[in-house]
Design a protein around this motif. Structure first.
Motif, PDB file in Angstrom:
ATOM      1  N   ALA A 123      41.063  48.023  42.296  1.00  0.00           N
ATOM      2  CA  ALA A 123      40.329  48.579  41.162  1.00  0.00           C
ATOM      3  C   ALA A 123      38.937  49.064  41.540  1.00  0.00           C
ATOM      4  O   ALA A 123      38.227  49.642  40.720  1.00  0.00           O
ATOM      5  CB  ALA A 123      40.222  47.529  40.056  1.00  0.00           C
ATOM      6  N   ASP A 132      38.436  41.189  35.384  1.00  0.00           N
ATOM      7  CA  ASP A 132      38.289  42.575  34.932  1.00  0.00           C
ATOM      8  C   ASP A 132      36.845  42.872  34.547  1.00  0.00           C
ATOM      9  O   ASP A 132      36.346  43.981  34.781  1.00  0.00           O
ATOM     10  CB  ASP A 132      39.225  42.850  33.746  1.00  0.00           C
ATOM     11  N   ARG A 161      34.895  43.425  37.699  1.00  0.00           N
ATOM     12  CA  ARG A 161      35.188  44.744  38.276  1.00  0.00           C
ATOM     13  C   ARG A 161      34.408  45.835  37.537  1.00  0.00           C
ATOM     14  O   ARG A 161      33.896  46.772  38.152  1.00  0.00           O
ATOM     15  CB  ARG A 161      36.687  45.021  38.207  1.00  0.00           C
ATOM     16  N   LYS A 162      34.326  45.716  36.221  1.00  0.00           N
ATOM     17  CA  LYS A 162      33.563  46.698  35.450  1.00  0.00           C
ATOM     18  C   LYS A 162      32.086  46.660  35.835  1.00  0.00           C
ATOM     19  O   LYS A 162      31.443  47.704  35.984  1.00  0.00           O
ATOM     20  CB  LYS A 162      33.724  46.434  33.952  1.00  0.00           C
TER      21      LYS A 162
END
Length: 614
Positions: A488, A557, A560-561
């Protein structure tokens, strides 16, 4: 800790002398010249960055690795430390009274906080740098003044004894210092000596019988100077050279207050870190036993640099803690404060400020634990990374606290919120242990020197080397990050790769264009340094996120953002700084110089008031 001014002599040591830096030129070298000494390679990510190379071994995989025993030991110290900071230490009172009571310091010492890195055989806690970073982070989140006392004591005050002291010196001093029975201070700064450590005017001479040294020194801005028992002091000493001449060179000594002739002034009145003690310390005809020479005669500059480089991760740790404190208070504010019919967390400008605070803190923390972990695993070439960590984290902490105050509105300006104290405390961290201005020059010139030596060697390789040099200027991204990041994060990895490639080409072009003159091109050098800082922060962020995403569960997540957001914004800054460095800046630099010189020659800004001319 105001004495923690990393000298511009550190810059000069990298670029001093007319022959210290020989930059590649487009012309082939004359045959009669002796072959240049082959330049040394480096495993440092940042040093290779200046050659446009992505050597990722010190960044990927993320090197943080505490075994269960060290984690357990760390927690045994953190739990009582956190309780002490919340229930015993009164940061507000320390600030108001401009003093942290000695009784409080003694209680803090009982937790092992003043001997974190000292081995158990000297009554220390035996922690490694990673554990120490976490401890300093916790302290920094509660009381930066106490953090300064702690850092001035162990990160620099007695660090020289720990690093280069003899076994006799360690046995004599470390047990008392590690347990807080005695306190230490680092004495470098003088009225005429700040960033340039080689300009110290303090003097030391050996007695005729060789049994002791006689020291005379006036040191200013000395953290812990008002109550320290043991001082690491730097002074000029006449050293006999190989050719029979004598030259003054900086030498380091361990000085006890009990030697006599050691006095200090009253506590300085400071903008922030008021809970820490800062004072003038004078040494008048102090007799120092020969056994208290720290290192070798004339090697004091190396000792000072070793101490400062080794202890430099302490500031990033405190800055990360301060950022976390500011972010926590900001989230509490924006989720409860209502304006115009909505909680202010709903407004885009507020969201952007908070996101920037979170992303920068994530990057700072990522850099901190890469640096500490690499030191723990024996990496030696980390001086550029350490300087970057200091600059980046202290700048981010300042802007984070400033934005936190902004998002608190008028309440942020009030004393009861506590942020105004944090802002005052934070301001000094951009100055001591190497003023950020000096550190940027250090980062830029150290890396440029490294690249210049390699370019010179390549250009000396005849026609083949010239062709390789020309082709190298237009080489594309290496793709080095694509295979080591979380899937990602691949877009950010590609962006980082592009930044590294552009950075290398820019540095090479500047070297070819300015040759040795690049030393004096601070406009370009600082912008190159800014780009290097952001590139390293991007790499650290992607490495940390790749590793933690494996076990972060539902928050993966989110991380990752955060990582992708930081890299996206940092890449824009990198490109802009490199564009500025590459542009034709002579006219702009000349204008800057003329404006500044005119004002200085005039003794004030000479611009007339509009009332007087209209």
């Amino acid at each position: 800790m105001l004495s923690r001014l990393a000298p511009s002599a550190a810059v000069r040591s990298a670029v001093s002398g007319s022959n210290a830096v020989r930059f590649a030129s487009a012309a082939a070298p004359k045959k009669e010249k002796a072959a240049a000494k082959a330049p040394q390679d480096s495993e440092s990510f940042c040093m290779n960055l200046f050659r446009g190379k992505a050597i990722v071994d010190q960044v990927f995989p993320y090197p943080l690795n505490l075994d269960d025993e060290r984690k357990e030991t760390l927690q045994m110290i953190l739990d009582p430390t956190t309780k002490f900071l919340s229930e015993v230490n009164d940061v507000v009172k320390n600030d108001e009274n401009a003093e942290t009571p000695m009784a409080t310091l003694k209680q803090f010492a009982e937790l092992g906080a003043f001997g974190a890195l000292v081995p158990p055989e000297y009554e220390g806690a035996g922690m490694n740098n990673t554990q120490m970073a976490r401890l300093a982070e916790i302290v920094g989140s509660h009381d930066l003044g106490l953090g300064v006392i702690m850092g001035a004591h162990q990160s620099i005050g007695y660090k020289g004894i720990l690093l280069v002291g003899t076994e006799e010196q360690k046995n004599k001093y470390l047990p008392d210092l590690a347990t807080g029975r005695k306190f230490a201070a680092f004495c470098l700064t003088e009225p005429t000596t700040g960033s340039d450590a080689n300009s110290v005017r303090s003097t030391a001479r050996k007695s005729e019988d060789g049994s002791h040294y006689i020291l005379n020194a006036n040191k200013i801005f000395i953290s812990n100077g008002g109550f320290a028992d043991v001082f690491t002091v730097f002074a000029q000493m006449p050293i006999k050279q190989a050719d029979g001449t004598t030259k003054n060179k900086v030498t380091a000594f361990i000085v006890e207050r009990g030697f006599g002739g050691v006095t200090n002034g009253p506590p300085e009145k400071k903008m922030g870190i008021k809970g820490s003690n800062t004072a003038v310390v004078d040494f008048e005809n102090v007799k120092i036993p020969k056994e208290n020479l720290l290192g070798a005669e004339g090697e004091g500059f190396k000792v000072a640099m070793n101490i400062l480089n080794n202890g430099r991760f302490g500031i990033p740790a405190a800055m990360v803690g301060a950022q976390k404190h500011c972010i926590k208070k900001t989230i509490e504010q924006v989720t409860t404060r209502e304006q115009f019919g909505s909680k202010i967390e709903e407004y885009g400008d507020v969201q952007e400020k908070l996101t920037n605070m979170i992303a920068k803190q994530y990057a700072c923390e990522s850099i901190l634990y890469i640096l500490a972990s690499n030191m723990d695993r024996g990496v030696q070439d980390y001086q550029v990374e350490a300087a970057i960590a200091k600059v980046f984290t202290s700048e981010c902490a300042w802007t984070t606290c400033d934005d936190a105050i902004q998002l608190h509105g008028g309440m942020g300006f009030m004393k009861e919120t506590g942020l105004e104290r944090v802002l005052r405390d934070l301001r000094i961290f951009r100055i001591f242990e190497g003023a950020n201005d000096i550190m940027r020059i250090f980062v830029g010139l150290t890396g440029i020197q490294h690249a210049g030596k390699h370019l010179q060697a390549q250009a000396s390789g005849g026609i083949g080397g010239m062709i390789g040099l020309a082709l190298g200027r237009f080489s594309g991204p290496s793709g080095a990050f694509d295979s080591v990041v979380d899937p990602a994060l691949k877009t950010s990895a590609a962006s980082l790769d592009n930044c590294v490639s552009l950075f290398g080409r820019t540095v090479q072009d500047l070297i070819v264009k300015h040759k040795k003159g690049i030393i004096h091109r601070q406009f370009e050098v600082t912008r190159v340094a800014e780009a290097a800082i952001d590139i390293y922060a991007m790499a650290a962020t992607l490495s940390r996120c790749t590793e933690t995403a494996k076990t972060a569960g539902t928050v993966a997540d989110y991380e990752r953002k955060v990582a992708n957001y930081f890299c996206e914004t940092a890449a824009v800054r990198v490109v802009n700084h490199l564009k500025e460095a590459s542009a034709s800046n002579d006219t702009l630099v000349s204008t800057i110089k003329d404006i500044a010189k005119t004002a200085c020659n005039n003794g004030a800004n000479p611009i007339a008031h509009p009332i007087d001319i209209v």
